[in-house]
Design a protein around this motif. Structure first.
Motif, PDB file in Angstrom:
ATOM      1  N   LEU B   4       0.854  -1.198   0.000  1.00  0.00           N
ATOM      2  CA  LEU B   4       0.000   0.000   0.000  1.00  0.00           C
ATOM      3  C   LEU B   4       0.883   1.238   0.000  1.00  0.00           C
ATOM      4  N   ARG B   5       0.478   2.263  -0.725  1.00  0.00           N
ATOM      5  CA  ARG B   5       1.222   3.536  -0.691  1.00  0.00           C
ATOM      6  C   ARG B   5       0.375   4.639  -0.022  1.00  0.00           C
ATOM      7  N   LYS B   6      -0.827   4.829  -0.515  1.00  0.00           N
ATOM      8  CA  LYS B   6      -1.688   5.885   0.069  1.00  0.00           C
ATOM      9  C   LYS B   6      -3.143   5.438   0.119  1.00  0.00           C
ATOM     10  N   ILE B   7      -3.821   5.859   1.171  1.00  0.00           N
ATOM     11  CA  ILE B   7      -5.275   5.626   1.245  1.00  0.00           C
ATOM     12  C   ILE B   7      -5.931   6.985   1.478  1.00  0.00           C
ATOM     13  N   ARG B   8      -6.931   7.287   0.664  1.00  0.00           N
ATOM     14  CA  ARG B   8      -7.682   8.541   0.864  1.00  0.00           C
ATOM     15  C   ARG B   8      -9.162   8.204   1.019  1.00  0.00           C
ATOM     16  N   LEU B   9      -9.762   8.810   2.054  1.00  0.00           N
ATOM     17  CA  LEU B   9     -11.176   8.519   2.356  1.00  0.00           C
ATOM     18  C   LEU B   9     -11.963   9.807   2.455  1.00  0.00           C
ATOM     19  N   GLU B  10     -13.229   9.715   2.083  1.00  0.00           N
ATOM     20  CA  GLU B  10     -14.101  10.875   2.332  1.00  0.00           C
ATOM     21  C   GLU B  10     -15.546  10.390   2.432  1.00  0.00           C
ATOM     22  N   GLY B  11     -16.134  10.683   3.569  1.00  0.00           N
ATOM     23  CA  GLY B  11     -17.543  10.323   3.772  1.00  0.00           C
ATOM     24  C   GLY B  11     -17.752   8.854   4.116  1.00  0.00           C
ATOM     25  N   PHE B  12     -16.671   8.135   4.370  1.00  0.00           N
ATOM     26  CA  PHE B  12     -16.778   6.697   4.628  1.00  0.00           C
ATOM     27  C   PHE B  12     -16.778   6.425   6.135  1.00  0.00           C
ATOM     28  N   ARG B  13     -17.818   5.825   6.623  1.00  0.00           N
ATOM     29  CA  ARG B  13     -17.968   5.463   8.043  1.00  0.00           C
ATOM     30  C   ARG B  13     -17.488   6.576   8.981  1.00  0.00           C
ATOM     31  N   GLY B  14     -16.419   6.386   9.717  1.00  0.00           N
ATOM     32  CA  GLY B  14     -15.992   7.391  10.704  1.00  0.00           C
ATOM     33  C   GLY B  14     -15.272   8.587  10.107  1.00  0.00           C
ATOM     34  N   ALA B  15     -15.029   8.575   8.791  1.00  0.00           N
ATOM     35  CA  ALA B  15     -14.257   9.662   8.177  1.00  0.00           C
ATOM     36  C   ALA B  15     -15.161  10.556   7.329  1.00  0.00           C
ATOM     37  N   ARG B  16     -15.739  11.589   7.980  1.00  0.00           N
ATOM     38  CA  ARG B  16     -16.623  12.482   7.214  1.00  0.00           C
ATOM     39  C   ARG B  16     -15.803  13.383   6.289  1.00  0.00           C
ATOM     40  N   LEU B  17     -14.753  13.978   6.868  1.00  0.00           N
ATOM     41  CA  LEU B  17     -13.907  14.886   6.095  1.00  0.00           C
ATOM     42  C   LEU B  17     -12.805  14.087   5.406  1.00  0.00           C
ATOM     43  N   PRO B  18     -12.191  14.640   4.387  1.00  0.00           N
ATOM     44  CA  PRO B  18     -11.140  13.883   3.699  1.00  0.00           C
ATOM     45  C   PRO B  18      -9.996  13.494   4.647  1.00  0.00           C
ATOM     46  N   VAL B  19      -9.608  12.234   4.561  1.00  0.00           N
ATOM     47  CA  VAL B  19      -8.489  11.712   5.371  1.00  0.00           C
ATOM     48  C   VAL B  19      -7.505  11.090   4.400  1.00  0.00           C
ATOM     49  N   GLU B  20      -6.226  11.363   4.598  1.00  0.00           N
ATOM     50  CA  GLU B  20      -5.229  10.722   3.726  1.00  0.00           C
ATOM     51  C   GLU B  20      -4.170  10.071   4.599  1.00  0.00           C
ATOM     52  N   MET B  21      -3.838   8.850   4.285  1.00  0.00           N
ATOM     53  CA  MET B  21      -2.788   8.153   5.025  1.00  0.00           C
ATOM     54  C   MET B  21      -1.709   7.775   4.028  1.00  0.00           C
ATOM     55  N   ASP B  22      -0.503   8.130   4.345  1.00  0.00           N
ATOM     56  CA  ASP B  22       0.608   7.916   3.423  1.00  0.00           C
ATOM     57  C   ASP B  22       1.551   6.867   4.008  1.00  0.00           C
ATOM     58  N   PHE B  23       1.682   5.747   3.298  1.00  0.00           N
ATOM     59  CA  PHE B  23       2.580   4.680   3.771  1.00  0.00           C
ATOM     60  C   PHE B  23       3.828   4.583   2.873  1.00  0.00           C
ATOM     61  N   THR B  24       4.143   5.701   2.188  1.00  0.00           N
ATOM     62  CA  THR B  24       5.226   5.646   1.215  1.00  0.00           C
ATOM     63  C   THR B  24       6.564   5.325   1.880  1.00  0.00           C
ATOM     64  N   ASN B  25       6.788   5.875   3.081  1.00  0.00           N
ATOM     65  CA  ASN B  25       8.051   5.541   3.775  1.00  0.00           C
ATOM     66  C   ASN B  25       8.095   4.057   4.070  1.00  0.00           C
ATOM     67  N   ARG B  26       9.242   3.458   3.853  1.00  0.00           N
ATOM     68  CA  ARG B  26       9.342   2.002   3.995  1.00  0.00           C
ATOM     69  C   ARG B  26       9.498   1.593   5.462  1.00  0.00           C
ATOM     70  N   HIS B  27       8.406   1.230   6.065  1.00  0.00           N
ATOM     71  CA  HIS B  27       8.454   0.695   7.429  1.00  0.00           C
ATOM     72  C   HIS B  27       7.930  -0.730   7.380  1.00  0.00           C
ATOM     73  N   ALA B  28       8.475  -1.575   8.274  1.00  0.00           N
ATOM     74  CA  ALA B  28       8.030  -2.973   8.292  1.00  0.00           C
ATOM     75  C   ALA B  28       6.568  -3.034   8.694  1.00  0.00           C
ATOM     76  N   SER B  29       6.206  -2.206   9.709  1.00  0.00           N
ATOM     77  CA  SER B  29       4.802  -2.189  10.122  1.00  0.00           C
ATOM     78  C   SER B  29       4.422  -0.804  10.614  1.00  0.00           C
ATOM     79  N   VAL B  30       3.137  -0.545  10.567  1.00  0.00           N
ATOM     80  CA  VAL B  30       2.627   0.751  11.005  1.00  0.00           C
ATOM     81  C   VAL B  30       1.553   0.505  12.054  1.00  0.00           C
ATOM     82  N   ALA B  31       1.634   1.186  13.193  1.00  0.00           N
ATOM     83  CA  ALA B  31       0.592   1.050  14.216  1.00  0.00           C
ATOM     84  C   ALA B  31      -0.228   2.329  14.238  1.00  0.00           C
TER      85      ALA B  31
END
Lengths: 69, 597
Positions: B4-31
């Protein structure tokens, strides 16, 4: 470790039927019939019975064919 | 593999406003952490919906697309979910409009193939599912393992091979061909003291038989055999010879029928078993409930409509009590099914024998002599018996399926068959006398006898040749299918054990990394009996199973997570990511960090 297992169930069954097809210790018509039914996705008890029955009928008919004899 | 590189959400379940999550940095895991209700699970829900077009735990509660929209999101706007991957060709937007219609922005074949592949992978583990596997029965664990490693198909092929093999061995045509050869050989043994395996055997027998006739012919092939038969015909009275042959054919057919009509006890045995079965018809009809009960069992076990709720009327129930009752009823149905199967196999045997009698009756009809009053009674009885037997066979075939009463035809079994049993023994010596009377001299009698014998031997040899060919093919098929079945069962055992060893090694490795020096070691899966799989481990050096025996709830959760991780390693071939949602609630902080590493 799981790295050793690279074959899926589908690959395993495909390879098995490829081997069956090449196994000359087995009856040729039967191994070809089973492999074919598997490849064409018709591998069921009913389809196997039907195919083997038609092989028997054809072989007996061929033996009785005066042209052959 | 895809990450995964990026996830963008808008209006989906708990995310009313636009939310963007960037996983571009190479980490083994993200919490991802945050307050309760902060929308952490929305990320998992979005990913699950992206791949599967549903969210299992919501759909299970009948909360569907309408639950995907944030309650404050404007009705006229589409929900947006956009995902970027390491392979940019797979990037796609997914939207859900106000009418709950979803659409992917990427319509390429590559993307569709990727979605299909991903559906087979293990990408999500939620808290509610962690213990699911650990608490399954041994048989369910085996099925689940086969699913995880994608070997359910392997199991289906095995079942097909086993049932095809059984069916071939019990094939009624196979039995009938074998019986006919035995019958023919019994005749040859009786008349000439040996069976005929080759043309050479046949010609040797013919030459021995014709020797006293001094024909001056040596039979060495089919042409000389035909010449020999013609010579006998020329040398003697042709009309009497033909009559003698007809009498000989009838004699043979009647001898065979005499033996066959004695074989009615299998029919009686079937009728007794069937009548017993019919005493409680309702009981048999209940077998039809089996599939429904099994499905009900699955629905309740999987809590598809929730815990302790009846899936049909939605009222509250005691799920464990209902499951126990279903298990008892299924056991009872299994017993009934066994009785039906037993009656069914008696039916097959009875039918086989009835058909043999029918065949013998047909043979007598073919050989019947109509211009001699001595045979009128037997001709009449055989004709009536043929019609009655046809009906009896139809009854067994049809009424058994419909669970209707089968009445034994007293005319057929008590009158006609009894008549045949008394008439045939009287007729056989009469036929012999008639054959003897046909010959005017001892030489002619010998000519008739030899002529009939070599004619029958020749015919039986030819019949047996065809029948033996069919039998050989049958045997070759049975032998081949049996060998294929046995090799497959062996292969299945080996691959399952190999997969179990591999999963065991990973589960043990992951578990010890997360729970070092806690006395739980050597975790492994073992095959239990033919159809089961169970976890085994050592607890402070002692063998222990099942894990529930000594492990705390948090340790059981950890075991469930380790199994998920091992199955990800085994089955995920396309995606190099997975999501664990709230699975460490029961872990203390010392155990949480090793999981992230």
């Amino acid at each position: 470790m799981t790295d050793e297992i690279i074959k899926s169930g589908e690959e395993i069954v495909n390879e098995f039927f490829e081997q069956v097809l090449k196994d000359e210790r087995l009856d040729r018509a039967t191994r070809e019939a089973l492999s074919d039914l598997f490849k064409t996705g018709n591998f069921s008890k009913g389809a196997i019975e039907k195919r083997l029955e038609s092989i028997r009928e054809a072989a007996v008919k061929e033996d009785g064919d005066p042209k052959k004899n | 593999m895809v990450t995964l590189r990026k996830i963008r959400l808008e209006g989906f379940r708990g995310a009313r406003l636009p939310v963007e999550m960037d996983f571009t940095n190479r980490h083994a895991s993200v919490a991802i952490y945050g307050d309760n209700g902060g929308g952490k699970s929305t990320i998992t829900d979005a990913l699950e919906w992206f791949y599967f077009n549903k969210i299992e735990h919501l759909w299970r509660e009948d909360c569907k697309e309408e639950c995907l929209r944030n309650t404050h999101f404007p009705d006229n706007q589409d929900i947006l979910l956009s995902i970027d991957f390491s392979d940019t060709r797979l990037n796609s937007l997914k939207t859900l409009n106000a009418k709950f219609r979803s659409k992917y922005g990427n319509g390429t074949q590559e993307f569709n193939d990727y979605l299909e592949q991903s559906k087979k992978e293990r990408l999500f583990l939620r808290y509610g599912d962690v213990l699911r596997f650990v608490l399954l029965t041994k048989g369910e664990k085996r099925t689940q393992i086969l699913d995880i490693i994608g070997y359910r198909h392997v199991s289906d092929i095995r079942s097909t091979l086993v049932s095809a093999c059984n069916s071939l061995e019990k094939n009624s045509k196979f039995r009938s061909v074998r019986d006919q050869i035995e019958k023919n050989n019994a005749y040859l043994m009786d008349k000439i003291g040996q069976t005929i395996e080759s043309e050479g055997d046949l010609y040797l027998i013919v030459n021995t038989q014709i020797k006293p006739l001094n024909l001056g012919i040596v039979v060495t092939d089919e042409a000389s055999l035909n010449a020999c038969i013609e010579t006998i015909q020329v040398k003697t009275d042709k009309i009497k010879l033909e009559r003698s042959q007809k009498l000989s054919d009838l004699q043979q057919a009647l001898e065979s029928l005499k033996k066959e009509v004695e074989k009615t006890e299998t029919y009686d045995g079937f009728l007794t078993a069937y009548a017993e079965l019919l005493k409680d018809k309702e009981k048999i009809r209940r077998i039809g409930l089996r599939q429904l009960l099994e499905q009900g069992q699955d629905v309740i076990q999987d809590k598809i409509v929730g815990e302790n709720i009846c899936p049909l009327c939605l009222s509250s129930i005691d799920s464990i009590g209902v499951l126990n009752e279903i298990a008892e009823r299924l056991q009872e149905l299994e017993e009934i099914n066994k009785e039906v199967q037993e009656a069914n196999s008696k039916k097959s045997l009875a039918l086989l024998n009835l058909r043999s009698i029918k065949k013998a009756l047909d043979e007598v009809t073919r050989a019947k002599i109509e211009d001699d009053a001595d045979f009128n009674a037997v001709n009449d009885t055989v004709s009536k018996a043929q019609t009655s037997l046809d009906q009896a066979i139809k009854d067994v075939e049809g009424k058994f399926e419909r669970l209707e009463i089968i009445e034994k035809d007293s005319e057929l079994f008590e009158d006609q068959f009894s008549n045949l049993k008394t008439e045939i023994p009287v007729l056989l010596p009469k036929i012999k006398t008639k054959m003897t009377a046909l010959a005017e001299t001892e030489g002619q009698r010998l000519q008739f006898e030899v002529f009939n014998l070599i004619g029958n031997a020749n015919r039986i040899f030819k019949d047996n040749k065809v029948l033996s060919r069919e039998l050989d093919i049958f045997e070759a098929q049975i032998d081949t299918v049996t060998k294929i079945r046995d090799s497959f069962i062996q292969l299945q055992g080996e691959i399952l054990q190999k997969a179990l060893n591999a999963i065991s090694a990973d589960v043990d490795k992951f578990y010890s990394e997360m729970n070092a020096e806690e006395g739980i070691e050597k975790i492994r899966f073992d095959l239990v009996g033919e159809e089961g799989v169970e976890f085994k481990l050592t607890f402070h050096g002692k063998d222990s199973q099942p894990p529930l025996k000594y492990l705390s709830e948090s340790h059981l959760h950890c075991l469930g997570i380790c199994l998920f991780l091992a199955s990800v390693k085994l089955s995920n071939k396309v995606n190099r990511f997975f999501v664990l949602d709230d699975v460490i609630s029961s872990f203390d902080s010392d155990h949480r960090v090793p999981l992230l590493w």
